[in-house]
Design a protein around this motif. Sequence first.
Motif, PDB file in Angstrom:
ATOM      1  N   VAL A 166      15.569   4.228  -1.488  1.00  0.00           N
ATOM      2  CA  VAL A 166      14.823   3.624  -0.390  1.00  0.00           C
ATOM      3  C   VAL A 166      13.995   2.471  -0.962  1.00  0.00           C
ATOM      4  N   PRO A 167      14.009   1.289  -0.329  1.00  0.00           N
ATOM      5  CA  PRO A 167      13.311   0.137  -0.913  1.00  0.00           C
ATOM      6  C   PRO A 167      11.802   0.333  -1.080  1.00  0.00           C
ATOM      7  N   VAL A 168      11.138   0.867  -0.062  1.00  0.00           N
ATOM      8  CA  VAL A 168       9.683   1.037  -0.103  1.00  0.00           C
ATOM      9  C   VAL A 168       9.329   2.415   0.444  1.00  0.00           C
ATOM     10  N   ASN A 169       8.545   3.159  -0.316  1.00  0.00           N
ATOM     11  CA  ASN A 169       8.100   4.468   0.146  1.00  0.00           C
ATOM     12  C   ASN A 169       6.768   4.818  -0.493  1.00  0.00           C
ATOM     13  N   TYR A 170       5.749   4.981   0.331  1.00  0.00           N
ATOM     14  CA  TYR A 170       4.520   5.632  -0.119  1.00  0.00           C
ATOM     15  C   TYR A 170       3.892   6.345   1.071  1.00  0.00           C
ATOM     16  N   LEU A 171       3.107   7.369   0.778  1.00  0.00           N
ATOM     17  CA  LEU A 171       2.774   8.373   1.776  1.00  0.00           C
ATOM     18  C   LEU A 171       1.355   8.237   2.318  1.00  0.00           C
ATOM     19  N   ASP A 172       1.225   8.587   3.585  1.00  0.00           N
ATOM     20  CA  ASP A 172      -0.083   8.763   4.207  1.00  0.00           C
ATOM     21  C   ASP A 172      -0.546  10.177   3.881  1.00  0.00           C
ATOM     22  N   ILE A 173      -1.647  10.308   3.154  1.00  0.00           N
ATOM     23  CA  ILE A 173      -2.146  11.631   2.759  1.00  0.00           C
ATOM     24  C   ILE A 173      -3.399  12.020   3.542  1.00  0.00           C
ATOM     25  N   SER A 174      -3.624  11.358   4.671  1.00  0.00           N
ATOM     26  CA  SER A 174      -4.846  11.628   5.435  1.00  0.00           C
ATOM     27  C   SER A 174      -4.863  13.038   6.012  1.00  0.00           C
ATOM     28  N   ARG A 175      -3.691  13.608   6.337  1.00  0.00           N
ATOM     29  CA  ARG A 175      -3.670  14.989   6.831  1.00  0.00           C
ATOM     30  C   ARG A 175      -4.195  15.936   5.762  1.00  0.00           C
ATOM     31  N   TYR A 176      -3.723  15.769   4.530  1.00  0.00           N
ATOM     32  CA  TYR A 176      -4.224  16.614   3.447  1.00  0.00           C
ATOM     33  C   TYR A 176      -5.727  16.444   3.290  1.00  0.00           C
ATOM     34  N   GLU A 177      -6.193  15.199   3.243  1.00  0.00           N
ATOM     35  CA  GLU A 177      -7.612  14.958   2.971  1.00  0.00           C
ATOM     36  C   GLU A 177      -8.506  15.411   4.118  1.00  0.00           C
ATOM     37  N   ALA A 178      -8.014  15.380   5.355  1.00  0.00           N
ATOM     38  CA  ALA A 178      -8.794  15.865   6.485  1.00  0.00           C
ATOM     39  C   ALA A 178      -8.988  17.382   6.425  1.00  0.00           C
ATOM     40  N   ASN A 179      -8.036  18.072   5.820  1.00  0.00           N
ATOM     41  CA  ASN A 179      -8.105  19.537   5.746  1.00  0.00           C
ATOM     42  C   ASN A 179      -8.690  20.059   4.442  1.00  0.00           C
ATOM     43  N   TYR A 180      -8.501  19.312   3.351  1.00  0.00           N
ATOM     44  CA  TYR A 180      -8.872  19.853   2.044  1.00  0.00           C
ATOM     45  C   TYR A 180      -9.761  18.943   1.210  1.00  0.00           C
ATOM     46  N   GLY A 181     -10.225  17.837   1.788  1.00  0.00           N
ATOM     47  CA  GLY A 181     -11.118  16.951   1.064  1.00  0.00           C
ATOM     48  C   GLY A 181     -10.363  15.855   0.335  1.00  0.00           C
ATOM     49  N   LYS A 182     -11.102  14.891  -0.153  1.00  0.00           N
ATOM     50  CA  LYS A 182     -10.504  13.744  -0.847  1.00  0.00           C
ATOM     51  C   LYS A 182      -9.711  14.209  -2.062  1.00  0.00           C
ATOM     52  N   LEU A 183      -8.540  13.649  -2.206  1.00  0.00           N
ATOM     53  CA  LEU A 183      -7.697  14.013  -3.344  1.00  0.00           C
ATOM     54  C   LEU A 183      -8.200  13.388  -4.641  1.00  0.00           C
ATOM     55  N   ASN A 184      -8.677  12.141  -4.555  1.00  0.00           N
ATOM     56  CA  ASN A 184      -9.170  11.423  -5.734  1.00  0.00           C
ATOM     57  C   ASN A 184      -8.170  11.499  -6.893  1.00  0.00           C
ATOM     58  N   PRO A 185      -6.959  11.013  -6.678  1.00  0.00           N
ATOM     59  CA  PRO A 185      -5.943  11.119  -7.738  1.00  0.00           C
ATOM     60  C   PRO A 185      -6.260  10.220  -8.921  1.00  0.00           C
ATOM     61  N   LEU A 186      -5.780  10.608 -10.057  1.00  0.00           N
ATOM     62  CA  LEU A 186      -5.912   9.811 -11.270  1.00  0.00           C
ATOM     63  C   LEU A 186      -5.219   8.467 -11.067  1.00  0.00           C
ATOM     64  N   SER A 187      -5.816   7.405 -11.566  1.00  0.00           N
ATOM     65  CA  SER A 187      -5.172   6.098 -11.458  1.00  0.00           C
ATOM     66  C   SER A 187      -3.902   6.077 -12.299  1.00  0.00           C
ATOM     67  N   LEU A 188      -2.977   5.205 -11.930  1.00  0.00           N
ATOM     68  CA  LEU A 188      -1.713   5.140 -12.651  1.00  0.00           C
ATOM     69  C   LEU A 188      -1.934   4.773 -14.114  1.00  0.00           C
ATOM     70  N   LYS A 189      -2.821   3.821 -14.386  1.00  0.00           N
ATOM     71  CA  LYS A 189      -3.081   3.443 -15.784  1.00  0.00           C
ATOM     72  C   LYS A 189      -3.611   4.630 -16.581  1.00  0.00           C
ATOM     73  N   ASP A 190      -4.542   5.387 -15.997  1.00  0.00           N
ATOM     74  CA  ASP A 190      -5.080   6.556 -16.707  1.00  0.00           C
ATOM     75  C   ASP A 190      -4.000   7.621 -16.871  1.00  0.00           C
ATOM     76  N   GLY A 191      -3.155   7.773 -15.866  1.00  0.00           N
ATOM     77  CA  GLY A 191      -2.061   8.731 -15.977  1.00  0.00           C
ATOM     78  C   GLY A 191      -1.071   8.351 -17.056  1.00  0.00           C
ATOM     79  N   ILE A 192      -0.795   7.063 -17.184  1.00  0.00           N
ATOM     80  CA  ILE A 192       0.076   6.570 -18.249  1.00  0.00           C
ATOM     81  C   ILE A 192      -0.513   6.921 -19.613  1.00  0.00           C
ATOM     82  N   LEU A 193      -1.812   6.690 -19.771  1.00  0.00           N
ATOM     83  CA  LEU A 193      -2.470   6.986 -21.047  1.00  0.00           C
ATOM     84  C   LEU A 193      -2.433   8.484 -21.354  1.00  0.00           C
ATOM     85  N   LYS A 194      -2.675   9.334 -20.348  1.00  0.00           N
ATOM     86  CA  LYS A 194      -2.662  10.773 -20.570  1.00  0.00           C
ATOM     87  C   LYS A 194      -1.254  11.274 -20.888  1.00  0.00           C
ATOM     88  N   THR A 195      -0.258  10.695 -20.218  1.00  0.00           N
ATOM     89  CA  THR A 195       1.127  11.074 -20.503  1.00  0.00           C
ATOM     90  C   THR A 195       1.512  10.679 -21.919  1.00  0.00           C
TER      91      THR A 195
END
Length: 313
Positions: A273-302
């Motif tokens: 699929v050419p473009v795909n990214y998700l709306d996570i507002s349903r999750y955050e409305a029920n369980y709070g902000k996800l606050n995911p790790l930034s991609l750069k920080d994830g690259i460093l941790k990996t």
Amino acid sequence: MKSVIIGGAGFIGTNLAIHLARETDDQITIIDREDYYFDTLKSLNLPRITYKAAPFSIDADFDEQVKGQDVVYHLASTVIPGTSNQNVPAELEANIIVTAKLLDTCVRQEVKKVVFISSGGAVYGKKGTCPIPEDTVTYPISSYGIQKLAIEKLLYLYHYQENLDYRVIRLANPYGPYQRPNGRLGVVTTFVYKALTDGKLVVYGDGSVVRDFIYIEDAVRAINKIVNGNSDLRIFNLGSGKGTSVNELISDIKESIASELEVEHIATRAADVPVNYLDISRYEANYGKLNPLSLKDGILKTAQFMKETGMVK
């Protein structure tokens, strides 16, 4: 609580087992095809985990696998997105029909909840407008996506007919520790590994494909909240909520861990699929902000994980 992870020795299952063992009091059973699949998890000496080698197939003894379990995590799949259109009839039988047998057994054994890891990319196809919400009409363009969607519908059917509770996690593109950098799944992990070794990256198409990347520890933390939450909703997108092109990913890797990379472009894949990214507002409305790790920080941790575990020198 007693939980079983079917297909649990892979990348997602390994990280989920680690999280459950360290953050909950669950008694955990990991099921996968071969005993040696468990070597990595066993080396971690995690508490309250048992292991069973058993097939995910039409002749599997699912009664033995799920008897006495409160939660069944269904992570088993015989295909990956990039190759899923090669033998469609066999793939449908191996995944959808076998899952129906598993769900029959879950009803018979009075399992309290089934958790299915679906696909946040493949089920939507090309029709959605990003960020894609859960109520988007689904038009998969791969057999993999059709299988995931069909299993979602089976879960609805078993809930409607048999009152079997369930949760569907439409997961984006997870990456990080314990993912195999073999290029078949996980472009972030594969590119980090290649950046730390020979520096040669192979890109399908021109690199403009956009995906939603989520660090695996963020994903399993969120999965646990969904499974144990009180929401009446049963389908949740789970990703970073942000789109990143493959070219942007390569730029982040250059800035983070390897400034010199050799990039080879090859033919694009029909199932991408050419473009795909998700709306996570349903999750955050029920369980709070996800606050995911930034991609750069994830690259460093990996990259750090790969060095600490001897994957790279």
